[in-house]
Scaffold this active site. Sequence first.
Site, PDB file in Angstrom:
ATOM      1  N   GLY A   1      31.875  39.592  43.361  1.00 39.44           N
ATOM      2  CA  GLY A   1      32.297  38.882  42.485  1.00 39.44           C
ATOM      3  C   GLY A   1      32.616  37.369  42.884  1.00 39.44           C
ATOM      4  O   GLY A   1      33.205  36.720  42.286  1.00 39.44           O
TER       5      GLY A   1
ATOM      6  N   GLY B   1      29.906  35.362  43.413  1.00 41.17           N
ATOM      7  CA  GLY B   1      29.010  34.287  43.006  1.00 41.17           C
ATOM      8  C   GLY B   1      27.838  34.542  43.802  1.00 41.17           C
ATOM      9  O   GLY B   1      26.994  33.581  43.473  1.00 41.17           O
TER      10      GLY B   1
ATOM     11  N   SER C   1      41.624  46.468  64.517  1.00 42.44           N
ATOM     12  CA  SER C   1      42.591  45.298  64.332  1.00 42.44           C
ATOM     13  C   SER C   1      44.030  45.792  63.728  1.00 42.44           C
ATOM     14  O   SER C   1      44.898  44.761  63.680  1.00 42.44           O
ATOM     15  CB  SER C   1      42.038  44.251  63.422  1.00 42.44           C
ATOM     16  OG  SER C   1      42.031  44.651  62.052  1.00 42.44           O
TER      17      SER C   1
ATOM     18  N   LYS D   1      41.525  38.108  55.531  1.00 41.96           N
ATOM     19  CA  LYS D   1      42.941  38.761  55.557  1.00 41.96           C
ATOM     20  C   LYS D   1      44.113  37.661  55.249  1.00 41.96           C
ATOM     21  O   LYS D   1      45.158  37.974  54.603  1.00 41.96           O
ATOM     22  CB  LYS D   1      43.174  38.863  57.197  1.00 41.96           C
ATOM     23  CG  LYS D   1      42.154  40.061  57.552  1.00 41.96           C
ATOM     24  CD  LYS D   1      42.354  40.219  59.112  1.00 41.96           C
ATOM     25  CE  LYS D   1      41.668  41.501  59.406  1.00 41.96           C
ATOM     26  NZ  LYS D   1      41.285  41.716  60.940  1.00 41.96           N
TER      27      LYS D   1
HETATM   28  P1  ADP Z   1      28.457  38.732  43.542  1.00 43.40           P
HETATM   29  O1  ADP Z   1      26.943  38.620  43.275  1.00 43.40           O
HETATM   30  O2  ADP Z   1      28.833  37.867  44.455  1.00 43.40           O
HETATM   31  O3  ADP Z   1      29.024  40.232  43.314  1.00 43.40           O
HETATM   32  P2  ADP Z   1      28.200  37.553  40.797  1.00 43.40           P
HETATM   33  O4  ADP Z   1      27.227  36.328  41.359  1.00 43.40           O
HETATM   34  O5  ADP Z   1      27.927  38.575  40.054  1.00 43.40           O
HETATM   35  O6  ADP Z   1      28.845  38.088  42.051  1.00 43.40           O
HETATM   36  O7  ADP Z   1      29.454  36.652  40.058  1.00 43.40           O
HETATM   37  C1  ADP Z   1      30.320  37.285  39.219  1.00 43.40           C
HETATM   38  C2  ADP Z   1      30.430  36.444  38.064  1.00 43.40           C
HETATM   39  O8  ADP Z   1      31.566  35.461  38.465  1.00 43.40           O
HETATM   40  C3  ADP Z   1      29.299  35.543  37.655  1.00 43.40           C
HETATM   41  O9  ADP Z   1      29.617  35.682  35.962  1.00 43.40           O
HETATM   42  C4  ADP Z   1      29.869  34.357  38.019  1.00 43.40           C
HETATM   43  O10 ADP Z   1      29.061  33.482  37.239  1.00 43.40           O
HETATM   44  C5  ADP Z   1      31.068  34.040  38.313  1.00 43.40           C
HETATM   45  N1  ADP Z   1      31.345  33.341  39.233  1.00 43.40           N
HETATM   46  C6  ADP Z   1      31.293  33.525  40.671  1.00 43.40           C
HETATM   47  N2  ADP Z   1      31.707  32.446  41.475  1.00 43.40           N
HETATM   48  C7  ADP Z   1      31.931  31.389  40.448  1.00 43.40           C
HETATM   49  C8  ADP Z   1      32.233  30.078  40.849  1.00 43.40           C
HETATM   50  N3  ADP Z   1      32.476  29.369  42.070  1.00 43.40           N
HETATM   51  N4  ADP Z   1      32.118  29.417  39.613  1.00 43.40           N
HETATM   52  C9  ADP Z   1      31.745  29.635  38.417  1.00 43.40           C
HETATM   53  N5  ADP Z   1      31.609  30.930  38.233  1.00 43.40           N
HETATM   54  C10 ADP Z   1      31.637  32.075  39.167  1.00 43.40           C
END
Ligand code: ADP
Length: 649
Positions: free
Chosen positions: A234, A236, A555, A598
Amino acid sequence: DEIATEAYLRVAKKVFFDYVNIEKRVGKEVLSTIIELNDPNEFIDNAISVVNFKESALISILEKDDTIERLVSFERLFAKETEIARIEKRITSKVRENIDKSQKEFYLREQIRAIHTELGDDEDEIDKLTQEIKDKNLPKEVLEKALKEISRLDKINPSSPDYSIILNYLDWIKDLPFGKSTVDTEDLSRAKEILDSDHFGLEKVKERIVEYLAVLKLTKTIKGPILCFVGPPGVGKTSVATSIARALNRKFVRMSLGGVKDEAEIRGHRKTYVGAMPGRIIYGLKNAGADNPVFLLDEIDKLSADIHGDPASALLEVLDPEQNPTFRDRYLEVPFDLSKVMFITTANSVDTIPYPLLDRMELIELTGYTNEEKLQIAKRYLIPKQLKLNGLKENKIEITDDAIEEIIRSYTMEAGVRNLEREIAGVIRKVATKVAQSPRRRREVITKENVAKYLGIKKHLRDIRLENDEVGAATGLAWTSVGGTTLTIEVGLMRGKGEILLTGKLGDVMKESARAAISYIRSHASEYGIEDERFEKTDIHIHVPEGATPKDGPSAGITMATAILSAFTNKPVRNDIAMTGELTLRGKVLAIGGLKEKALAAYRLGIKDVIIPKANTKDIEEIPLEIRKEINFIPLTSVQQVFEKAIKF
Ligand code: ADP
């Protein structure tokens, strides 16, 4: 000499008989009449009258008067002619054989055509296919292979399973984007704009991506390392990859490698297998419709291997620029050039990525967001996105900053923003439902106070940290693949025989850390006023409550030692301090990994003081300023110092 004449006559009759038998021009009755003639000259004259020899050949017989001489000439002539006839026959039968075979084929082919027509099949299917394949501009090897398959198709019965297997194969060849590329946008500032418009923060990541694209623009080849986004869920990773595709104007393909353990998933099955298919790389390219998409290989750290071969080595072939121009899928059997594909991988943790793969990747870390960053992401990205998705107008809802903060704190507990997005979607859906029922509704304001009306009771209590300073309980910091987390280590002492009991979420490495901690304390018992006999009469129970699932690592060493010493000395551990560090038998505090994650975890818990190994001081810089301002890092080198800081003696 009658006897001699008779002998010559018999020989002459035999060759005549042989000849007639081969040539088959003389009827049976004529033959038997002639054979029965007993006068040699009569026999000779009749016999030569029914065959069709050249005149010149016959003259040598006709010229002669002597019966025996005539019989000898007769025998020679017929023996020769018999031999010629025999050879002639052999030749003609061979010729016929050849003609028969091609006639048979022709006949069968005609029959197949008739069957096609009878079944209502498209008679021209094969012609059409051939044309389609030829129009495709395929590489030579592929074209040859395809035409060969078509010619096989022509020979087999359409109702046989092979027929549809070949058709299916040819469909794949037709649909694959051989040599079909999209054109990259070369405008780097536009690329930067797109990255910015899709994501908040992530400056370093964006910067590296723009560099990467710049090199791509200049060299026109993707020969550099494969980018690998590493970080908790999550944050991005996937969506940054999608943005890259958008920024370059390339197609985007995503393939999850989580749980892939069969090599065939990457490289395909041979055609001879029932239900054989190409592997997922080829599958992805077909869907992309171009040979240069951005290809995201998600969760490369979750690959596993089993008896069906090692998918990692297959992947290596895909990712290695030396090998991938001639990537051969087992099903396709012909090479497909993967060198233009821009592969990007993601992983939650680096530890489980097979080394040869890791070696070819450049790691780009996305560590997680602070609450302030999450607030901004929610306001600028997640809420507008969810409003659009749920068809709700902005004038119907207002979510205050307080409310968002409350959602972040009490409804989510994560490094990324995935759950935050889900909870926000939940709120928006509730409002959307009301608006759908009565469109004239006034704007609904979501505040910190009324969030619970939309999302139910709080899912996470902000402070799961220890309420009071307690004896035998210390707060550690752990790194997990979903981000940092805190863990409480509890130690209980009971009268017993010096046994050690370990329960809860403890891996092997943690168990060893526990033993090392006990040994250290025992060997320094007198310094803390503990009598040595106590260890012999006491059972030590160490427990790490379930909840988080920390990665097994060393750790937690100093945390365990602190909890144990606290239990033995009956002095409480400060509840507002968290710690992380490996412990050696001599009481040294060794460096640990994942400090940033952490620190985020401690920050989420509102802990102010964090004990870290001195060797990790350099990592503090990488921690977001906002967190650095809130947390007081205490770098220490020995466990004695840790005890002094953490235990209230
Ligand atoms: P991951 O692949 O790292 O598990 P995702 O790319 O699926 O995560 O991201 C989850 C959601 O969070 C998506 O809808 C994404 O657009 C949003 N998101 C994550 N980081 C950001 C950011 N920096 N700015 C805007 N939206 C973000």
